[in-house]
Design an enzyme around this catalytic site. Sequence first.
Site, mmCIF file in Angstrom:
data_model
loop_
_atom_site.group_PDB
_atom_site.id
_atom_site.type_symbol
_atom_site.label_atom_id
_atom_site.label_comp_id
_atom_site.label_asym_id
_atom_site.label_seq_id
_atom_site.Cartn_x
_atom_site.Cartn_y
_atom_site.Cartn_z
ATOM 1 N N ARG A 102 7.202 3.209 -2.877
ATOM 2 C CA ARG A 102 6.081 3.788 -1.906
ATOM 3 C C ARG A 102 6.154 5.484 -1.950
ATOM 4 O O ARG A 102 5.120 5.953 -1.348
ATOM 5 C CB ARG A 102 6.209 3.176 -0.510
ATOM 6 N N GLY A 103 7.202 5.929 -2.000
ATOM 7 C CA GLY A 103 7.481 7.014 -2.146
ATOM 8 C C GLY A 103 7.566 7.737 -0.626
ATOM 9 O O GLY A 103 8.667 7.894 -0.077
ATOM 10 N N CYS A 104 6.651 7.899 -0.463
ATOM 11 C CA CYS A 104 6.314 8.454 0.993
ATOM 12 C C CYS A 104 5.251 8.450 1.588
ATOM 13 O O CYS A 104 4.038 8.494 0.815
ATOM 14 C CB CYS A 104 7.237 9.591 1.344
ATOM 15 N N ILE A 105 4.969 8.931 3.065
ATOM 16 C CA ILE A 105 3.687 8.682 3.570
ATOM 17 C C ILE A 105 3.494 9.927 4.420
ATOM 18 O O ILE A 105 3.983 10.271 4.873
ATOM 19 C CB ILE A 105 3.784 7.418 4.611
#
Lengths: 105, 411
Positions: A102-105
């Site tokens: 997802r890595g990040c948001i």
Amino acid sequence: MGLKEYAGKQIEIDDDGFVVNVSDWNEEIAKAIAAENSLTNLNAQHWQVINFMRKKFTEDGDTPSVRALGKLSGVSIKELYELFPKGPAKLAAKIAGVPKPRGCI
Amino acid sequence: MKKVLILGGGTGGTNIANHLRKLHNTKEMTITVVDRDDVHIYQPGLLFIPFGIYKPEEIVRPRLKQLSSNINHIFSEIDRVEHSANQVHLKDGQILDYDLLVIATGAEILPEETEGLTGTGWQKNMFDFYTLEGAKNLAQKLGTWQGGRLVINVVDMPIKCPVAPLEFAFLADWYFHKRGIRDKVEIIYATPLDGAFTKPMASKFLQNLLSQKNIILETEFNTATADGKNSKLVAYDEREIPFDLLVSIPIHGGSSYIEKSPGLGDELNFVITDKNTLQAKCAANIFAIGDVTTLPTSKAGSVTHFAAEVLVENILAWFKGEELPAHFDGHANCFIETGFKRALLIDFNYETEPLPGHFPFAFGPMALLKETRLNHLGKMMFSWLYWNFLLPARPLPGIPSKMSLKGKKTS
């Protein structure tokens, strides 16, 4: 979404080319995906990362990030970039048959 | 007598403490907040300090003043949480018991984790703006800077307020225009992501905005070394970006006490938290809120605010021994300052990416994913809402905690 043949098996993959069902995966498929991404020789360290990735995904339901790999897999971040150039977490996840981080948001 | 202990007197901790105090008197519940100091920073304001839009004293207030009376407070560093004993050990030697623990200690920057970043040049030609100190130093530097290559570098995700570095780039463009030296400044935005932002539609929009403002985007740049002496960033894939002035958004992590607390955190010291119930994975009587959690949404004040309503409902149910009723949807709402007194607004949750349309009602008045003057006013007014509505746990009229599709263009 679509089907793609790896190691003689029809595998469902998502739009980014990641294997959809974790259980579809085997080592031969990993090698085929690796070769497609210009990694023709998977060594012991590659497998250490791939296996760690699958283990962590099974435990947490989540794909680890590069930082998590660097801290927990026993392979340093620098080495990770040598093993899986450009985006180690992304590429290792693809080969390990787990979802895109997802890595990040 | 119910004993609630809250770690952290920032956005989440203060809101929860005040909210619980409204619902339970001192005979029913003791509420204690632990923090290391009495300095409450309005963190969204840090972005504006380097450009002289806010002065440091305008974004800082005492923590205690934000807590209602009859809330106990302790100033100390935390040593560790022992969840199996329902105890928190403080660095000053005190041991605190609790029936229910709320963890709200946030995320902090860890510049020392990037090779070279805190070495030669740190706070001289390499700055951060996520701390008051860093933002102040950067303000001084920018005020006298005569131009050159400005590199804004996100070292790794997750970070607090993931749009803030982009806002910094937009504001820098505006600031140097205003100073009449924009033609002498090259602005580069280097990110480990494969685009300007994480969510596809917003990313495309923001990418266009960067290019309109002549800001160069360097993607999938994974910083290995920040070399202040030779003024360059080096990536793991050996790409290099020279700079005259580096604004770094360093790696983030949870507080170090989390590492010492058995079972509490993940490898980045964030508390492993159920994304719907906000319960910690390690114990049913521990909840976490805000930047300290592992929730797959933005680390942002708006998320904390929306989650707070869910958390309070769940805390009440937990004390009654009921099943937890409230489910957080990951709702985030962010103004994105784009310079020249305009801003964008994005509104999203776990399932729905930021979409164009109107907010909070079908007719607006705010516009989503569009640069407007009204969004800018909203952003600037938010500081007042923060101190007067968000921290005292007063509901914001018209803005429910669950994201609404009303006004959003879904196709």
